[in-house]
Design a protein around this motif. Structure first.
Motif, PDB file in Angstrom:
ATOM      1  N   THR A 106      -6.472  -4.143  -1.074  1.00  0.00           N
ATOM      2  CA  THR A 106      -5.093  -3.793  -1.412  1.00  0.00           C
ATOM      3  C   THR A 106      -4.840  -3.964  -2.907  1.00  0.00           C
ATOM      4  O   THR A 106      -4.183  -3.130  -3.536  1.00  0.00           O
ATOM      5  CB  THR A 106      -4.107  -4.653  -0.612  1.00  0.00           C
ATOM      6  N   ILE A 135      -6.196  -1.016  -4.639  1.00  0.00           N
ATOM      7  CA  ILE A 135      -5.363   0.163  -4.407  1.00  0.00           C
ATOM      8  C   ILE A 135      -4.185   0.178  -5.383  1.00  0.00           C
ATOM      9  O   ILE A 135      -3.888   1.198  -6.016  1.00  0.00           O
ATOM     10  CB  ILE A 135      -4.869   0.200  -2.950  1.00  0.00           C
ATOM     11  N   LEU A 142      -8.345   5.607  -2.514  1.00  0.00           N
ATOM     12  CA  LEU A 142      -7.041   5.362  -1.906  1.00  0.00           C
ATOM     13  C   LEU A 142      -7.002   5.905  -0.480  1.00  0.00           C
ATOM     14  O   LEU A 142      -7.517   6.990  -0.217  1.00  0.00           O
ATOM     15  CB  LEU A 142      -5.938   6.036  -2.733  1.00  0.00           C
ATOM     16  N   ILE A 202       0.816  -1.212   0.000  1.00  0.00           N
ATOM     17  CA  ILE A 202       0.000   0.000   0.000  1.00  0.00           C
ATOM     18  C   ILE A 202       0.851   1.263   0.000  1.00  0.00           C
ATOM     19  O   ILE A 202       0.636   2.180  -0.792  1.00  0.00           O
ATOM     20  CB  ILE A 202      -0.974   0.001   1.193  1.00  0.00           C
TER      21      ILE A 202
END
Length: 237
Positions: free
Chosen positions: A194, A197, A176, A118
């Protein structure tokens, strides 16, 4: 032929695609002259997974979109084909963004904690946006004014790149997590979140590069709905 994960294979960039709950790497190779690009041959999806992906039009479209984003970013960084090379100052920052996006993809596609990528993804997308600003003359002080505010950087980039799809980008950026808050929080997105993202970061980086490099491979790819991927060609026959 060397294994495509070995050091003998030269690649200019890479990314990741999340197919259901499986993370597949996407490789952008170094090519010379006139080459044929087959997106599904540039992943580590198994033949069975490729056959399943091709049987689901929406998933195949999503794969095509991600491949385009990753390839377009690589095209500008490596000055492939019809992609214009970014100005030197911007290119240096784009390369830093590439390092972060590659790290996110690599970590996500191996057996580590899937939340690890991330921070790399967030830094990667921030650097890509600021590289876009640098390409249009923003100096270091002007770029730093945006801090980690991705939406602010995106709006500023629009002023110099009127074809930038800022509304879609802003919508994506809302998904995000804030960089600083995420860094110090024990509550982290799950595996699927994730993956989204990282793919969002790849999309935004690709969209910025398209404005700078003035080209997209999308026009050169056969639409997924018109492609034929016989099972025997995928090694499942």
């Amino acid at each position: 032929m060397a294994d495509k994960k070995g050091v003998a294979i030269i690649g200019v960039h890479g990314g990741v695609f999340m197919f259901r709950d499986v993370f597949a790497r996407i490789y952008i190779p170094l090519g010379y002259g006139r080459v044929r690009i087959e997106p599904l041959a540039l992943t580590d999806l198994s033949p069975t997974q490729i056959e399943w992906l091709c049987s689901r039009p929406e998933d195949l479209r999503m794969f095509s979109d991600q491949f385009t984003d990753i390839f377009d970013f690589a095209g500008g960084v490596a000055h492939l084909g019809n992609y214009k090379r970014p100005p030197p100052d911007a290119l240096e920052i784009f390369r830093l963004a590439a390092f972060q996006l590659q790290a996110a993809a690599a970590t996500l596609s191996v057996a580590f904690d899937p939340r690890g990528p991330i921070q790399s993804a967030l830094i990667g997308v921030e650097l890509a946006l600021k590289a876009g600003l640098a390409a249009h003359g923003a100096d270091d002080k002007q770029r730093k004014m945006h801090g980690h505010d991705l939406a602010s950087a995106a709006r500023a980039f629009l002023a110099a790149a009127p074809n930038f799809d800022v509304q879609r980008v802003l919508s994506a950026l809302k998904r995000l997590p804030p960089y600083v808050e995420n860094r110090y929080s024990s509550a982290q997105p799950d595996r699927m979140q994730t993956g989204q993202i990282v793919m969002t970061a790849q999309y935004v980086a690709g969209e910025v590069m398209r404005q700078i490099a003035g080209f997209s491979i999308r026009a050169s790819l056969t639409p997924p709905s018109e492609r034929i991927y016989p099972a025997e060609q995928q090694g499942t026959g």
